[in-house]
Design a protein around this motif. Sequence first.
Motif, PDB file in Angstrom:
ATOM      1  N   LEU A 180      44.830  18.468  41.389  1.00  0.00           N
ATOM      2  CA  LEU A 180      44.599  18.989  40.045  1.00  0.00           C
ATOM      3  C   LEU A 180      45.349  20.291  39.805  1.00  0.00           C
ATOM      4  O   LEU A 180      45.936  20.496  38.748  1.00  0.00           O
ATOM      5  CB  LEU A 180      43.093  19.222  39.831  1.00  0.00           C
ATOM      6  CG  LEU A 180      42.185  17.994  39.844  1.00  0.00           C
ATOM      7  CD1 LEU A 180      40.730  18.422  39.723  1.00  0.00           C
ATOM      8  CD2 LEU A 180      42.551  17.049  38.710  1.00  0.00           C
ATOM      9  N   PHE A 181      45.306  21.178  40.796  1.00  0.00           N
ATOM     10  CA  PHE A 181      45.900  22.509  40.643  1.00  0.00           C
ATOM     11  C   PHE A 181      46.904  22.719  41.781  1.00  0.00           C
ATOM     12  O   PHE A 181      46.533  23.083  42.890  1.00  0.00           O
ATOM     13  CB  PHE A 181      44.814  23.586  40.670  1.00  0.00           C
ATOM     14  CG  PHE A 181      43.719  23.353  39.662  1.00  0.00           C
ATOM     15  CD1 PHE A 181      43.930  23.595  38.318  1.00  0.00           C
ATOM     16  CD2 PHE A 181      42.485  22.867  40.062  1.00  0.00           C
ATOM     17  CE1 PHE A 181      42.926  23.362  37.385  1.00  0.00           C
ATOM     18  CE2 PHE A 181      41.475  22.635  39.138  1.00  0.00           C
ATOM     19  CZ  PHE A 181      41.697  22.890  37.795  1.00  0.00           C
ATOM     20  N   LYS A 182      48.150  22.468  41.473  1.00  0.00           N
ATOM     21  CA  LYS A 182      49.175  22.491  42.520  1.00  0.00           C
ATOM     22  C   LYS A 182      49.659  23.897  42.861  1.00  0.00           C
ATOM     23  O   LYS A 182      50.331  24.085  43.872  1.00  0.00           O
ATOM     24  CB  LYS A 182      50.367  21.618  42.083  1.00  0.00           C
ATOM     25  CG  LYS A 182      50.008  20.147  41.897  1.00  0.00           C
ATOM     26  CD  LYS A 182      51.193  19.346  41.422  1.00  0.00           C
ATOM     27  CE  LYS A 182      50.869  17.851  41.356  1.00  0.00           C
ATOM     28  NZ  LYS A 182      49.734  17.560  40.465  1.00  0.00           N
ATOM     29  N   SER A 183      49.356  24.874  42.036  1.00  0.00           N
ATOM     30  CA  SER A 183      49.822  26.231  42.325  1.00  0.00           C
ATOM     31  C   SER A 183      48.748  27.269  41.999  1.00  0.00           C
ATOM     32  O   SER A 183      49.026  28.324  41.445  1.00  0.00           O
ATOM     33  CB  SER A 183      51.098  26.537  41.541  1.00  0.00           C
ATOM     34  OG  SER A 183      50.891  26.342  40.148  1.00  0.00           O
ATOM     35  N   ALA A 184      47.488  26.942  42.327  1.00  0.00           N
ATOM     36  CA  ALA A 184      46.382  27.872  42.087  1.00  0.00           C
ATOM     37  C   ALA A 184      46.547  29.115  42.948  1.00  0.00           C
ATOM     38  O   ALA A 184      47.112  29.073  44.045  1.00  0.00           O
ATOM     39  CB  ALA A 184      45.055  27.185  42.382  1.00  0.00           C
ATOM     40  N   ARG A 185      46.034  30.243  42.441  1.00  0.00           N
ATOM     41  CA  ARG A 185      46.072  31.502  43.193  1.00  0.00           C
ATOM     42  C   ARG A 185      44.705  32.173  43.070  1.00  0.00           C
ATOM     43  O   ARG A 185      44.304  32.599  41.988  1.00  0.00           O
ATOM     44  CB  ARG A 185      47.156  32.442  42.663  1.00  0.00           C
ATOM     45  CG  ARG A 185      48.560  31.916  42.819  1.00  0.00           C
ATOM     46  CD  ARG A 185      49.606  33.002  42.678  1.00  0.00           C
ATOM     47  NE  ARG A 185      49.637  33.581  41.344  1.00  0.00           N
ATOM     48  CZ  ARG A 185      50.590  34.431  40.946  1.00  0.00           C
ATOM     49  NH1 ARG A 185      51.541  34.797  41.787  1.00  0.00           N
ATOM     50  NH2 ARG A 185      50.587  34.916  39.722  1.00  0.00           N
ATOM     51  N   LEU A 224      54.924  40.819  51.426  1.00  0.00           N
ATOM     52  CA  LEU A 224      53.476  41.059  51.429  1.00  0.00           C
ATOM     53  C   LEU A 224      52.792  40.218  50.358  1.00  0.00           C
ATOM     54  O   LEU A 224      51.769  39.567  50.623  1.00  0.00           O
ATOM     55  CB  LEU A 224      53.202  42.543  51.196  1.00  0.00           C
ATOM     56  CG  LEU A 224      51.724  42.949  51.153  1.00  0.00           C
ATOM     57  CD1 LEU A 224      51.128  42.907  52.553  1.00  0.00           C
ATOM     58  CD2 LEU A 224      51.554  44.333  50.549  1.00  0.00           C
ATOM     59  N   LEU A 225      53.340  40.213  49.156  1.00  0.00           N
ATOM     60  CA  LEU A 225      52.745  39.437  48.072  1.00  0.00           C
ATOM     61  C   LEU A 225      52.822  37.939  48.348  1.00  0.00           C
ATOM     62  O   LEU A 225      51.896  37.191  48.025  1.00  0.00           O
ATOM     63  CB  LEU A 225      53.446  39.772  46.751  1.00  0.00           C
ATOM     64  CG  LEU A 225      53.218  41.195  46.231  1.00  0.00           C
ATOM     65  CD1 LEU A 225      54.129  41.474  45.040  1.00  0.00           C
ATOM     66  CD2 LEU A 225      51.766  41.409  45.853  1.00  0.00           C
ATOM     67  N   ALA A 226      53.922  37.513  48.950  1.00  0.00           N
ATOM     68  CA  ALA A 226      54.041  36.093  49.310  1.00  0.00           C
ATOM     69  C   ALA A 226      52.977  35.709  50.335  1.00  0.00           C
ATOM     70  O   ALA A 226      52.429  34.600  50.299  1.00  0.00           O
ATOM     71  CB  ALA A 226      55.432  35.801  49.852  1.00  0.00           C
ATOM     72  N   ALA A 227      52.686  36.633  51.264  1.00  0.00           N
ATOM     73  CA  ALA A 227      51.660  36.369  52.272  1.00  0.00           C
ATOM     74  C   ALA A 227      50.270  36.340  51.643  1.00  0.00           C
ATOM     75  O   ALA A 227      49.424  35.530  52.022  1.00  0.00           O
ATOM     76  CB  ALA A 227      51.716  37.430  53.369  1.00  0.00           C
ATOM     77  N   ASP A 267      51.745  28.620  49.547  1.00  0.00           N
ATOM     78  CA  ASP A 267      51.457  27.767  50.704  1.00  0.00           C
ATOM     79  C   ASP A 267      49.973  27.466  50.843  1.00  0.00           C
ATOM     80  O   ASP A 267      49.590  26.523  51.539  1.00  0.00           O
ATOM     81  CB  ASP A 267      51.997  28.398  51.991  1.00  0.00           C
ATOM     82  CG  ASP A 267      51.414  29.775  52.245  1.00  0.00           C
ATOM     83  OD1 ASP A 267      51.371  30.580  51.299  1.00  0.00           O
ATOM     84  OD2 ASP A 267      51.012  30.060  53.389  1.00  0.00           O
ATOM     85  N   ALA A 268      49.104  28.250  50.201  1.00  0.00           N
ATOM     86  CA  ALA A 268      47.660  27.980  50.193  1.00  0.00           C
ATOM     87  C   ALA A 268      47.091  28.524  48.887  1.00  0.00           C
ATOM     88  O   ALA A 268      47.483  29.599  48.442  1.00  0.00           O
ATOM     89  CB  ALA A 268      46.965  28.621  51.390  1.00  0.00           C
ATOM     90  N   PRO A 269      46.155  27.797  48.266  1.00  0.00           N
ATOM     91  CA  PRO A 269      45.639  28.258  46.969  1.00  0.00           C
ATOM     92  C   PRO A 269      44.656  29.410  47.061  1.00  0.00           C
ATOM     93  O   PRO A 269      44.435  30.118  46.073  1.00  0.00           O
ATOM     94  CB  PRO A 269      44.957  27.009  46.405  1.00  0.00           C
ATOM     95  CG  PRO A 269      44.592  26.200  47.601  1.00  0.00           C
ATOM     96  CD  PRO A 269      45.652  26.457  48.620  1.00  0.00           C
ATOM     97  N   ILE A 270      44.018  29.612  48.226  1.00  0.00           N
ATOM     98  CA  ILE A 270      42.976  30.625  48.351  1.00  0.00           C
ATOM     99  C   ILE A 270      43.316  31.581  49.484  1.00  0.00           C
ATOM    100  O   ILE A 270      43.723  31.156  50.570  1.00  0.00           O
ATOM    101  CB  ILE A 270      41.600  29.984  48.617  1.00  0.00           C
ATOM    102  CG1 ILE A 270      41.229  29.022  47.483  1.00  0.00           C
ATOM    103  CG2 ILE A 270      40.514  31.043  48.779  1.00  0.00           C
ATOM    104  CD1 ILE A 270      39.946  28.258  47.727  1.00  0.00           C
TER     105      ILE A 270
END
Length: 636
Positions: A190-195, A406-409, A414-417
């Motif tokens: 449903l949410f392929k790029s959730a953050r 840092l922000l990418a980490a 690679d993970a939504p949560i």
Amino acid sequence: MMRSPSSNPDPSRLGSVEDVNGSSVSVKLAESTPGGLLFVNGEAYRVGQVGGFVRIPSGYVDLYGVISQVGAGAAPGPPELAPQFGNRWLRIELVGQGRRGTKFERGIAQYPSIGDSVHVVTESDLKTVYAPGDEDGYVAVGRVASAESIRAYLDMNRLVSRHSAVVGSTGSGKSNAVANLLGAVSDRTLFKSARVVLFDLHGEYAKAFGDQARVFRVGADTAAGERELHVPFWALTAEEFISLAMGPVSGTPLTLLQERLLSGKRASKAGGVPHGLPDLTVTVDTPLPFSVYQLWHDLYSLHSSTHSVSKNQNQTEATRAYIQDGAPPINAVGDSDKLERPRFRPLKDVKEDPDKVYAGLYGDLPRAHLDILESKLRDPRMQFLFRPGEWAVAKDGTTQADLDALLAAWIGADAPISVFDLSGIPTAIVDDLVGAVLRILYDAVFWGRLKQEGGRERPLLIVMEEAHVYLGAQSKSRAATAARRIAKEGRKYGVGLMLVSQRPSEVDTTILSQCGTIIALRLTNDSDRTQVTSCASDNLKGLFSMLPVLRTGEALIVGEAVNMPIRAIIDRPPEGRRPDSDDPVVVVPKGNDGKRIKSGGWTEPVQNEDYKPLVEAWRKQDPTAGGIKQPVKPKV
């Protein structure tokens, strides 16, 4: 006595409208309406349940309302006149409207008239009301308590952008509700790029999301997939850094400190590359690296150095030479990386000595802030901040990685949560740390809001567990300040806030009142209920009287993310995806064979009692230190 179907041509009718006061409507129950069950199309519905729904046909539309009060108190007029009206009354709070078989919408365009019929909302009506308008934007979180065949949906657009709060007393199912909500968000179909960023004070959620979450923790168990928590001190503003590292600094020491900070940042090389900014655009708040160890060494030298005056030179000339030429103090030694203090010749003024030794230019200034900084640089609990791995700063201002890494980490795709496990952080700095991370994330997506990874293109949801701990009503902490800013401004820039608390009365009202959606589980404390009620819209306050009697895992959901208020049974996450928040068992239950299903509790004698592993875990601040022994099966 239950009436027969032939006594009324419309078996769903409850009564008629007798009084309209804004969005509040008083309904007189018909004489033929039973006091117990009402049967419509073979389905049984309870009459006059607080939190139940009614339908009022009015012209071409159906008005929908929620029952907020039942009995004599719901009659129109002052309470002293209630006895003459009788006790067969309902008070209805209007919430929306819709045409038969069409989409329900919040708000009403017209009011009912006196004498309009009021009907119980049947299951087919509820399906119309609760049906999601666009299934792509909705997630199912549970089932409607009054009709469990109907799923309870939340609008994710409004849940995230308009902020939300999950509140409930301890043991009400709050942690499972949060895990269920975030589990729905982590569904990649449903949410392929959730953050989502979750601040977890007690380490409850580390294993609740499986491979859909990355866990950051001080002293991470890398073998278990955890990541070391690093927060680069140089990404903080000058005020945040000084407050966190040195405490209050003012006057000349502050000016001197800011000069050194600015000098270090102008010469920095984030990621090994010169920053390329004009010197005049670099400020003490620009997130550029500088060596905090070299800063300490330089400031210590300025405060403690001694200088000499020869026979042919007076002190004024020596001072001028020191200022103009930068002449080093005499006998200065030390190592900034090892925190070895510089050593200087002692002050003296002896006639037979060829040189007179005097204090440096700043020798008479207080230096308590330097001692505080030194103690924190030596504190192993603070190394996540001052030696932040790839973001640690060399003497020349160079780092291995820049803030993009840092922000990418933290919020990469690679993970939504991202779970920030703060259980190993010193209590004294949790407020400042949470505030600093919030500010870093908010500033990044705010200034980059027009970029692909900015907040307007890919919204960010921040979940704050145990919010009452660092978002107190009178708190002036950095966490509270940052949360207030996000609550007030975040909607426009794609940063949503979700507060989770068992004591909403201790959460700042300014922050809680900005939450457009409230998911309230059982609340037994009167002050907590009052706080939550005050943040709800006026015409729904009567619903919150049911909060003390909600079952575990049952919630009252009101606000922006639902079509109309829902009393819902929240789905429990599956085994292996539940937070570590279950109550310890005092009396272990028995299995079918009559034996205890496991050891522990108070029911069986202890075998091989040993507190040494406990002390080891305590000292290492790691509950898994030394491994976890399997419990010994008690003798029967």
